[in-house]
Write a protein that holds these residues in place. Structure first.
Motif, PDB file in Angstrom:
ATOM      1  N   LEU A 126       1.114  -1.451  -0.234  1.00 29.00           N
ATOM      2  CA  LEU A 126      -0.142  -0.013   0.539  1.00 29.00           C
ATOM      3  C   LEU A 126      -0.097   1.299  -0.127  1.00 29.00           C
ATOM      4  N   VAL A 157      -6.405   5.354   2.164  1.00 24.19           N
ATOM      5  CA  VAL A 157      -6.509   4.479   1.399  1.00 24.19           C
ATOM      6  C   VAL A 157      -8.367   4.042   1.416  1.00 24.19           C
ATOM      7  N   THR A 158      -8.339   3.501   0.343  1.00 26.82           N
ATOM      8  CA  THR A 158     -10.516   3.153   0.331  1.00 26.82           C
ATOM      9  C   THR A 158      -9.697   1.519   1.011  1.00 26.82           C
ATOM     10  N   TRP A 159     -11.451   0.765   1.672  1.00 28.87           N
ATOM     11  CA  TRP A 159     -11.476  -0.343   1.465  1.00 28.87           C
ATOM     12  C   TRP A 159     -10.928  -1.206   0.000  1.00 28.87           C
ATOM     13  N   ASN A 160     -11.527  -0.730  -0.543  1.00 29.24           N
ATOM     14  CA  ASN A 160     -11.469  -1.398  -1.460  1.00 29.24           C
ATOM     15  C   ASN A 160     -10.033  -1.926  -2.459  1.00 29.24           C
ATOM     16  N   SER A 161      -9.369  -0.503  -2.265  1.00 29.20           N
ATOM     17  CA  SER A 161      -7.834  -0.109  -2.284  1.00 29.20           C
ATOM     18  C   SER A 161      -6.642  -1.390  -1.285  1.00 29.20           C
ATOM     19  N   LEU A 162      -8.244  -1.428  -0.419  1.00 25.43           N
ATOM     20  CA  LEU A 162      -6.832  -3.132   0.405  1.00 25.43           C
ATOM     21  C   LEU A 162      -7.245  -3.790   0.025  1.00 25.43           C
ATOM     22  N   THR A 163      -8.112  -4.330   0.018  1.00 26.08           N
ATOM     23  CA  THR A 163      -8.537  -5.980  -0.781  1.00 26.08           C
ATOM     24  C   THR A 163      -7.935  -5.655  -1.817  1.00 26.08           C
ATOM     25  N   ASP A 164      -8.139  -5.226  -2.503  1.00 26.80           N
ATOM     26  CA  ASP A 164      -7.563  -5.146  -3.743  1.00 26.80           C
ATOM     27  C   ASP A 164      -5.795  -5.450  -4.231  1.00 26.80           C
ATOM     28  N   SER A 165      -4.973  -4.902  -3.399  1.00 28.25           N
ATOM     29  CA  SER A 165      -3.997  -4.700  -2.866  1.00 28.25           C
ATOM     30  C   SER A 165      -3.463  -6.259  -2.625  1.00 28.25           C
TER      31      SER A 165
END
Length: 309
Positions: free
Chosen positions: A209, A219-227
């Protein structure tokens, strides 16, 4: 006011917890005549007085703190207060501040303005490291000001030796690099920047991240899961393990996705958020989390696993 003095007979006011940690590690705790409200000045029988205050309360939630910070910043009001009269009475030779983050400690500009009004005028040292090398450089700067550069040489050699031992174990085992995300604030989500991605790398992982040397970022939750991290480390900036455990468990309970991953709570104060010697403790602890077969389990004083995945 008679309390002190270190090797150089200097009177030092430290307004930054990391600077206080460095001074203690250099064996110069006796030079401290004043510290911030967040500092831990060692085991002195007579702790130095606190010369700062905060408008924030540790009992506030992460969102409440974030909202208060945003509101105060927008109004131009300081988050922290300097007790100017108390500092003046201490007649410091040196005041140590920081220029990295106005949310973390008093403003450097406010400190320099105060110092300019004092007689005699103290020397102001500002530490502003964003990388591990910068932290080591700050240790050298403080040591030089206290006339204990030789002590710093020994301390830095010890810290680098400990990091090298971690590297050697990882290199000899040819261990793969797990993907790691370090969350330094939980509401809203912030990914830890500055020296933390380098800590992850030196501990044998890959930060998914953040970039070493760059600021922490929302950061967004989507960016966390997508990482797609293999490990998520919860380390609320400026707080100890108890808050990390509480907020980490809240996140795991409200986000089923986290329950499927390895999630750990970290003592941010002792391991990652203060740019001082204990960052090496952080590297060793993170290495034990990322590579449990190669290193001893971390102390529960430093890290607690929140999931069974």
């Amino acid at each position: 006011m008679s309390r002190h003095r270190g090797a150089a007979g200097l009177r030092v006011v430290s307004l930054v917890p990391a600077a206080t940690e460095i001074i203690v590690a250099l064996g110069e705790a006796d030079s401290l005549v004043g510290v911030s409200h967040e500092c831990a000045p060692g085991d002195a029988l007579t702790p130095p007085p606190r010369v700062t205050g905060s408008r924030l309360s540790g009992s506030m939630s992460a969102l409440e703190i974030d909202t208060a910070v945003s509101t105060l910043s927008a109004s131009g009001a300081p988050l922290f207060t300097l007790l100017g009269e108390e500092i003046e009475a201490l007649r410091p030779d040196i005041i140590i501040t920081q220029g990295l983050c106005n949310v973390c400690a008093v403003s450097e500009d406010d400190v320099r303005a105060l110092a300019a009004r004092l007689t005699p005028t103290p020397r102001v040292i500002s530490i502003s490291a964003t990388t591990l090398d910068g932290v080591f450089s700050d240790i050298g700067t403080i040591a030089s000001a206290l006339d204990v550069a030789d002590v710093a040489d020994g301390l830095l050699a010890l810290l680098r030796g400990r990091m090298k031992r971690v590297h050697t174990v990882l290199a000899e085992s040819r261990a793969p690099r797990p993907r790691a995300a370090v969350i330094e604030w939980t509401d809203p989500l912030f990914a830890a920047g500055h020296w933390v991605p380098e800590m992850i790398y030196r501990a044998g992982g890959t930060d998914v991240l953040a970039v070493s040397g760059q600021h922490s970022r929302e950061v967004t939750w989507n960016s966390l899961t997508d990482s797609a991290p293999d490990v998520v480390l919860i380390a609320p900036c400026g707080y100890e393990i108890e808050r990390a455990v509480r907020e980490g468990r809240e996140l795991v309970a409200s986000h089923a996705w986290l329950g499927e991953h390895s999630v750990w709570a970290l003592d941010a104060v002792g391991l990652v958020s203060q740019p001082g010697p204990r960052l090496v403790d952080g590297i060793e602890t993170i290495a034990s989390i990322l590579h449990p077969g190669l290193f001893d389990p971390p102390s529960t004083l430093h890290a607690i696993r929140l999931t069974t995945s």
